[in-house]
Write a protein that holds these residues in place. Structure first.
Motif, PDB file in Angstrom:
ATOM      1  N   ALA A  33       4.340  10.890  -6.616  1.00  0.00           N
ATOM      2  CA  ALA A  33       2.852  10.349  -4.701  1.00  0.00           C
ATOM      3  C   ALA A  33       3.615   8.978  -4.722  1.00  0.00           C
ATOM      4  CB  ALA A  33       2.288  10.601  -6.387  1.00  0.00           C
ATOM      5  N   GLU A  34       4.032   8.070  -5.528  1.00  0.00           N
ATOM      6  CA  GLU A  34       3.945   6.757  -5.352  1.00  0.00           C
ATOM      7  C   GLU A  34       5.110   6.323  -3.980  1.00  0.00           C
ATOM      8  OE1 GLU A  34       4.890   1.743  -6.896  1.00  0.00           O
ATOM      9  OE2 GLU A  34       4.049   3.938  -8.634  1.00  0.00           O
ATOM     10  N   ALA A  35       6.000   6.990  -4.043  1.00  0.00           N
ATOM     11  CA  ALA A  35       6.766   6.966  -2.777  1.00  0.00           C
ATOM     12  C   ALA A  35       6.409   7.705  -1.284  1.00  0.00           C
ATOM     13  CB  ALA A  35       8.179   7.545  -2.644  1.00  0.00           C
ATOM     14  N   HIS A  36       5.406   8.625  -1.679  1.00  0.00           N
ATOM     15  CA  HIS A  36       4.825   9.072  -0.310  1.00  0.00           C
ATOM     16  C   HIS A  36       3.360   7.971  -0.083  1.00  0.00           C
ATOM     17  CE1 HIS A  36       6.015  13.261  -1.833  1.00  0.00           C
ATOM     18  NE2 HIS A  36       5.862  13.396  -0.070  1.00  0.00           N
ATOM     19  N   TRP A  37       2.615   7.303  -1.044  1.00  0.00           N
ATOM     20  CA  TRP A  37       1.650   6.593   0.094  1.00  0.00           C
ATOM     21  C   TRP A  37       2.870   5.154  -0.198  1.00  0.00           C
ATOM     22  CZ3 TRP A  37       1.784   1.590  -2.933  1.00  0.00           C
ATOM     23  CH2 TRP A  37       1.431   1.305  -4.649  1.00  0.00           C
ATOM     24  N   ARG A  38       3.701   4.758  -1.021  1.00  0.00           N
ATOM     25  CA  ARG A  38       4.359   3.126  -0.319  1.00  0.00           C
ATOM     26  C   ARG A  38       4.677   3.775   1.179  1.00  0.00           C
ATOM     27  NH1 ARG A  38       4.335  -0.674  -3.705  1.00  0.00           N
ATOM     28  NH2 ARG A  38       4.073  -0.289  -5.908  1.00  0.00           N
ATOM     29  N   ALA A  39       5.466   4.493   1.552  1.00  0.00           N
ATOM     30  CA  ALA A  39       6.676   5.218   2.526  1.00  0.00           C
ATOM     31  C   ALA A  39       5.320   5.149   3.253  1.00  0.00           C
ATOM     32  CB  ALA A  39       7.178   5.954   2.413  1.00  0.00           C
ATOM     33  N   ALA A  40       4.231   5.335   3.646  1.00  0.00           N
ATOM     34  CA  ALA A  40       2.458   5.747   4.424  1.00  0.00           C
ATOM     35  C   ALA A  40       2.679   4.613   4.899  1.00  0.00           C
ATOM     36  CB  ALA A  40       2.004   6.274   3.848  1.00  0.00           C
ATOM     37  N   VAL A  41       2.111   4.222   3.672  1.00  0.00           N
ATOM     38  CA  VAL A  41       1.857   1.627   4.038  1.00  0.00           C
ATOM     39  C   VAL A  41       3.864   1.385   4.977  1.00  0.00           C
ATOM     40  CG1 VAL A  41       1.515  -0.098   3.594  1.00  0.00           C
ATOM     41  CG2 VAL A  41       0.122   2.044   2.406  1.00  0.00           C
ATOM     42  N   ALA A  42       4.212   1.604   4.958  1.00  0.00           N
ATOM     43  CA  ALA A  42       5.234   0.768   5.500  1.00  0.00           C
ATOM     44  C   ALA A  42       5.391   1.960   6.783  1.00  0.00           C
ATOM     45  CB  ALA A  42       6.751   1.078   4.876  1.00  0.00           C
ATOM     46  N   LEU A  43       6.061   2.870   7.492  1.00  0.00           N
ATOM     47  CA  LEU A  43       5.412   3.834   8.628  1.00  0.00           C
ATOM     48  C   LEU A  43       3.760   2.963   9.491  1.00  0.00           C
ATOM     49  CD1 LEU A  43       6.351   6.922   7.676  1.00  0.00           C
ATOM     50  CD2 LEU A  43       7.509   5.686   8.667  1.00  0.00           C
ATOM     51  N   ILE A  44       3.182   2.805   8.984  1.00  0.00           N
ATOM     52  CA  ILE A  44       2.150   1.988   9.128  1.00  0.00           C
ATOM     53  C   ILE A  44       2.152   0.547   9.959  1.00  0.00           C
ATOM     54  CG2 ILE A  44      -0.466   1.022   8.986  1.00  0.00           C
ATOM     55  CD1 ILE A  44      -0.651   3.810   7.507  1.00  0.00           C
ATOM     56  N   ASP A  45       3.202   0.133   9.016  1.00  0.00           N
ATOM     57  CA  ASP A  45       3.553  -1.224   9.127  1.00  0.00           C
ATOM     58  C   ASP A  45       4.445  -1.465  10.464  1.00  0.00           C
ATOM     59  OD1 ASP A  45       2.076  -2.914   7.835  1.00  0.00           O
ATOM     60  OD2 ASP A  45       3.267  -3.023   6.187  1.00  0.00           O
ATOM     61  N   LEU A  46       5.474  -0.660  10.477  1.00  0.00           N
ATOM     62  CA  LEU A  46       6.068  -0.279  11.932  1.00  0.00           C
ATOM     63  C   LEU A  46       5.747   0.382  12.817  1.00  0.00           C
ATOM     64  CD1 LEU A  46       9.181   1.595  10.331  1.00  0.00           C
ATOM     65  CD2 LEU A  46       9.094  -0.724  10.723  1.00  0.00           C
ATOM     66  N   GLY A  47       4.444   0.936  13.149  1.00  0.00           N
ATOM     67  CA  GLY A  47       3.218   1.523  13.901  1.00  0.00           C
ATOM     68  C   GLY A  47       2.911  -0.223  14.616  1.00  0.00           C
ATOM     69  N   LYS A  48       2.115  -0.377  14.093  1.00  0.00           N
ATOM     70  CA  LYS A  48       1.508  -1.211  14.251  1.00  0.00           C
ATOM     71  C   LYS A  48       2.509  -2.694  15.302  1.00  0.00           C
ATOM     72  CE  LYS A  48       1.095  -4.550  10.456  1.00  0.00           C
ATOM     73  NZ  LYS A  48       0.587  -5.076   9.100  1.00  0.00           N
ATOM     74  N   GLN A  49       3.552  -2.478  15.163  1.00  0.00           N
ATOM     75  CA  GLN A  49       4.333  -4.001  16.253  1.00  0.00           C
ATOM     76  C   GLN A  49       4.060  -3.519  17.462  1.00  0.00           C
ATOM     77  OE1 GLN A  49       7.949  -5.351  13.686  1.00  0.00           O
ATOM     78  NE2 GLN A  49       7.137  -3.716  12.449  1.00  0.00           N
ATOM     79  N   THR A  50       3.692  -2.533  18.005  1.00  0.00           N
ATOM     80  CA  THR A  50       2.996  -1.694  19.293  1.00  0.00           C
ATOM     81  C   THR A  50       1.613  -1.713  19.274  1.00  0.00           C
ATOM     82  OG1 THR A  50       5.225  -0.538  18.722  1.00  0.00           O
ATOM     83  CG2 THR A  50       3.579  -0.303  20.800  1.00  0.00           C
TER      84      THR A  50
END
Length: 235
Positions: A33-50
């Motif tokens: 579960a922790e890997a799921h939510w941490r991966a989610a937040v990291a992907l958001i951090d990638l996306g928000k750069q656009t």
């Protein structure tokens, strides 16, 4: 959740490496579960750069994947505040890139997930920020947009939003994590909406001396400087 883990869920200077690390962990253990939510937040951090106002299928795909990871985290660990926060964050970020109908349809779930995260962990600064941002974004709708949303799109929940509540939630986020630039920037913008000029200036000045903790802090700091100059003489 101890402070180190709390801070790790929001603010990352190398989100690509973080996403790769946790997606690799998920390939080894799909029930983490922790890997799921941490991966989610990291992907958001990638996306928000656009920027939100730029059409980008790559960014939107990142947000959709983040939402899937976050939903799975909630399924696996429904009592983890970080999982609820990740889902609220993913939904909120994605909503900013979508049309009015999609924003309204996701409004209740964003608020509910943020509030549930706070119930589970009252010291979760990220959840307080999402909830404060929710109130502010709803209040920024024009009267006509809000009427349309409430009347035709089933967005009655929008009536519950207020700038006063946005300020309260963001003040709590700043109280919990005063060194996070984005908390202070969003709080300053709400203070500006409320014409609380002195308090807005205090937040914007503080931002200039804070260290970068997030991949977009250079953008946030520049925005704070522009706003500070704009309201410098407001009384």
């Amino acid at each position: 959740m101890h402070a180190g883990v709390l801070h790790a869920v929001q603010g990352d200077m190398d989100p690509r490496a973080t996403a790769d690390r946790y997606e690799s962990a998920l390939r080894r253990d799909s029930l983490d579960a922790e890997a799921h939510w941490r991966a989610a937040v990291a992907l958001i951090d990638l996306g928000k750069q656009t920027p939100d106002n730029v059409k980008s299928t790559a960014r939107d795909s990142l947000y959709r994947l983040a939402e899937r990871y976050a939903r799975r985290a909630v399924q696996l660990a429904p009592e983890r505040a970080a999982a609820r926060f990740a889902l609220a964050l993913a939904l909120g970020r994605s909503a900013l890139t979508r049309g009015r109908k999609e924003r309204v349809r996701s409004a209740r779930e964003i608020r509910d997930e943020a509030e549930r995260a706070i119930e589970l962990d009252p010291a979760h600064d990220g959840a307080w920020h999402v909830l404060g941002r929710w109130h502010a974004e709803v209040e920024r709708l024009s009267n006509l947009e809000e009427f349309f949303a409430r009347t035709f799109l089933g967005g009655a929940v929008l009536r519950e939003a207020s700038y006063a509540e946005a300020a309260r939630c963001l003040e709590r986020a700043v109280e919990l994590r005063g060194d996070f630039i984005y908390h202070r920037l969003d709080l300053a913008e709400v203070y500006i909406e409320l014409k609380r000029w002195g308090e807005a200036r205090a937040q914007l000045r503080t931002i200039q001396d804070l260290p970068a903790k997030d991949v977009l802090d250079h953008v946030h700091r520049a925005r704070a400087g522009v706003l500070l100059e704009r309201i410098r003489t407001k009384r």
